[in-house]
Design a protein around this motif. Structure first.
Motif, PDB file in Angstrom:
ATOM      1  N   ARG A  13      17.615   1.132  23.569  1.00 30.41           N
ATOM      2  CA  ARG A  13      17.597   2.503  23.108  1.00 30.41           C
ATOM      3  C   ARG A  13      18.417   3.387  24.029  1.00 30.41           C
ATOM      4  NH1 ARG A  13      14.829   4.793  19.375  1.00 30.41           N
ATOM      5  NH2 ARG A  13      13.064   6.082  19.905  1.00 30.41           N
ATOM      6  N   GLU A  18      19.307   5.513  17.160  1.00 29.61           N
ATOM      7  CA  GLU A  18      18.184   5.991  16.349  1.00 29.61           C
ATOM      8  C   GLU A  18      17.563   4.794  15.652  1.00 29.61           C
ATOM      9  OE1 GLU A  18      19.508   8.369  12.951  1.00 29.61           O
ATOM     10  OE2 GLU A  18      17.716   9.575  13.253  1.00 29.61           O
ATOM     11  N   ARG A  19      16.253   4.807  15.501  1.00 32.46           N
ATOM     12  CA  ARG A  19      15.597   3.709  14.786  1.00 32.46           C
ATOM     13  C   ARG A  19      16.079   3.670  13.345  1.00 32.46           C
ATOM     14  NH1 ARG A  19      11.707   0.765  17.259  1.00 32.46           N
ATOM     15  NH2 ARG A  19      10.831   1.732  19.106  1.00 32.46           N
ATOM     16  N   LYS A  22      14.156   5.574  10.768  1.00 29.80           N
ATOM     17  CA  LYS A  22      14.319   7.021  10.864  1.00 29.80           C
ATOM     18  C   LYS A  22      15.655   7.424  10.217  1.00 29.80           C
ATOM     19  CE  LYS A  22      14.015  10.931  13.922  1.00 29.80           C
ATOM     20  NZ  LYS A  22      14.206  11.448  15.264  1.00 29.80           N
ATOM     21  N   GLU A  36      10.412   1.285   6.247  1.00 25.72           N
ATOM     22  CA  GLU A  36       9.960   0.074   6.949  1.00 25.72           C
ATOM     23  C   GLU A  36       9.723  -1.048   5.947  1.00 25.72           C
ATOM     24  OE1 GLU A  36       6.547   1.219   9.240  1.00 25.72           O
ATOM     25  OE2 GLU A  36       7.750   2.447  10.613  1.00 25.72           O
ATOM     26  N   GLY A  55      12.206  -2.949  15.111  1.00 24.47           N
ATOM     27  CA  GLY A  55      12.613  -2.311  16.366  1.00 24.47           C
ATOM     28  C   GLY A  55      14.085  -1.939  16.439  1.00 24.47           C
ATOM     29  N   CYS A  57      17.624  -0.375  16.539  1.00 25.53           N
ATOM     30  CA  CYS A  57      18.197   0.970  16.646  1.00 25.53           C
ATOM     31  C   CYS A  57      19.676   0.891  16.289  1.00 25.53           C
ATOM     32  CB  CYS A  57      18.051   1.506  18.065  1.00 25.53           C
ATOM     33  SG  CYS A  57      16.345   1.766  18.533  1.00 25.53           S
TER      34      CYS A  57
END
Ligand code: URA
Length: 259
Positions: A13, A18-19, A22, A36, A55, A57
């Motif tokens: 990260r 950014e995930r 998101k 998700e 997880g 990103c």
């Protein structure tokens, strides 16, 4: 579809990253939770690789993201609309039983708008749809305690004792759930009409809370969401929120509208 991206390859990260879920929400594909689900289902690709873990990103400036093979881009314009959901529509983006979806009612809009939270298949009333993932996330998050008011028809005579129990809180899923306001509009031996405000959005919350105090819900209509009211919008109709409504909504969840 491309090769699977393994966990070992996951980038770390950094502030620019950014995930993925998101990003999908900001891009108006789905809420974070539904994003998700898309990831777990193997429907999301980043730079040609299928991602199935949560997880991951990405760098939103450079990553090539696709959902079901279709490129995903951040919206250039945020849009939020209010729909009067009729009964007989699901608020999910896909339904295994092939039932009608609320998004069918907005067909032809260029933006991909997704529903903010749920309303049951048989429930009616105010439903927001947006491509603004951060706004949707905050409106749904319990931390922001956004009030939702429902007009509910229940079987039997609803009296003060039931009202007091709802305000004091009943137990749902092993923890308390309380209404912040309950008004009795009509009460007969046959059926009663109440207005009830809650500040959470748990699964079937109103039906289950009323079930706990001995009432079956016959009709459920959401008439207010935070500062917004359904007003005279006809069932099945929708409209863009006014600038004043958007400002009030952003203020209710502490969001800077000019971000
Ligand atoms: N509570 C319910 O039980 N159903 C809804 O659709 C919304 C709130």
């Amino acid at each position: 579809m491309g090769r699977k991206r393994s966990t070992e390859e996951l980038p770390g990260r950094s502030p620019a990253l950014e995930r993925l879920q998101k990003f999908l929400a900001r891009a108006g594909v789905a809420s974070r939770r539904r994003g998700e689900e898309l990831i777990r289902a193997g429907r999301v690709e980043v730079d040609g690789q299928v991602v199935t873990t949560l997880g991951v990103c990405i760098d939103p400036a450079t990553a090539q993201v696709k959902v079901d093979g279709q490129p995903v881009h951040l919206p250039t314009k945020w849009r939020t609309v209010m729909l009067h959901k009729p009964a007989g529509y699901v608020t999910t983006m896909a339904d295994p039983q092939g039932r009608r979806q609320v998004t069918d009612l907005l067909a032809g809009q260029s933006e991909r708008l997704f529903p903010v939270g749920r309303l049951d298949y048989d429930a009616t009333g105010l439903l927001l749809l947006t491509n603004d993932g951060e706004l949707a996330h905050r409106l749904m998050h319990p931390r922001y305690k956004v009030a939702k008011t429902y007009r509910v028809t229940v079987g039997g005579r609803f009296e003060e004792t039931a009202r007091a129990r709802l305000l004091a809180g009943v137990e749902l899923d092993g923890r308390p759930a309380a209404a912040v306001q309950v008004q009795i509009l009509q009460s007969t031996t046959d059926r009663s009409v109440i207005e009830m405000t809650i500040r959470e959005g748990r699964y079937h919350q109103v039906k289950r809370m009323l079930g706990q105090v001995g009432f079956a819900v016959l009709k459920l209509k959401r008439i207010a969401y935070g500062p917004l009211r359904l007003g005279r919008l006809a069932p099945g109709a929708w409209r863009d929120l006014s600038p004043q409504e958007l400002a009030a909504l952003a203020q209710a969840v502490g969001l800077d509208r000019n971000r």
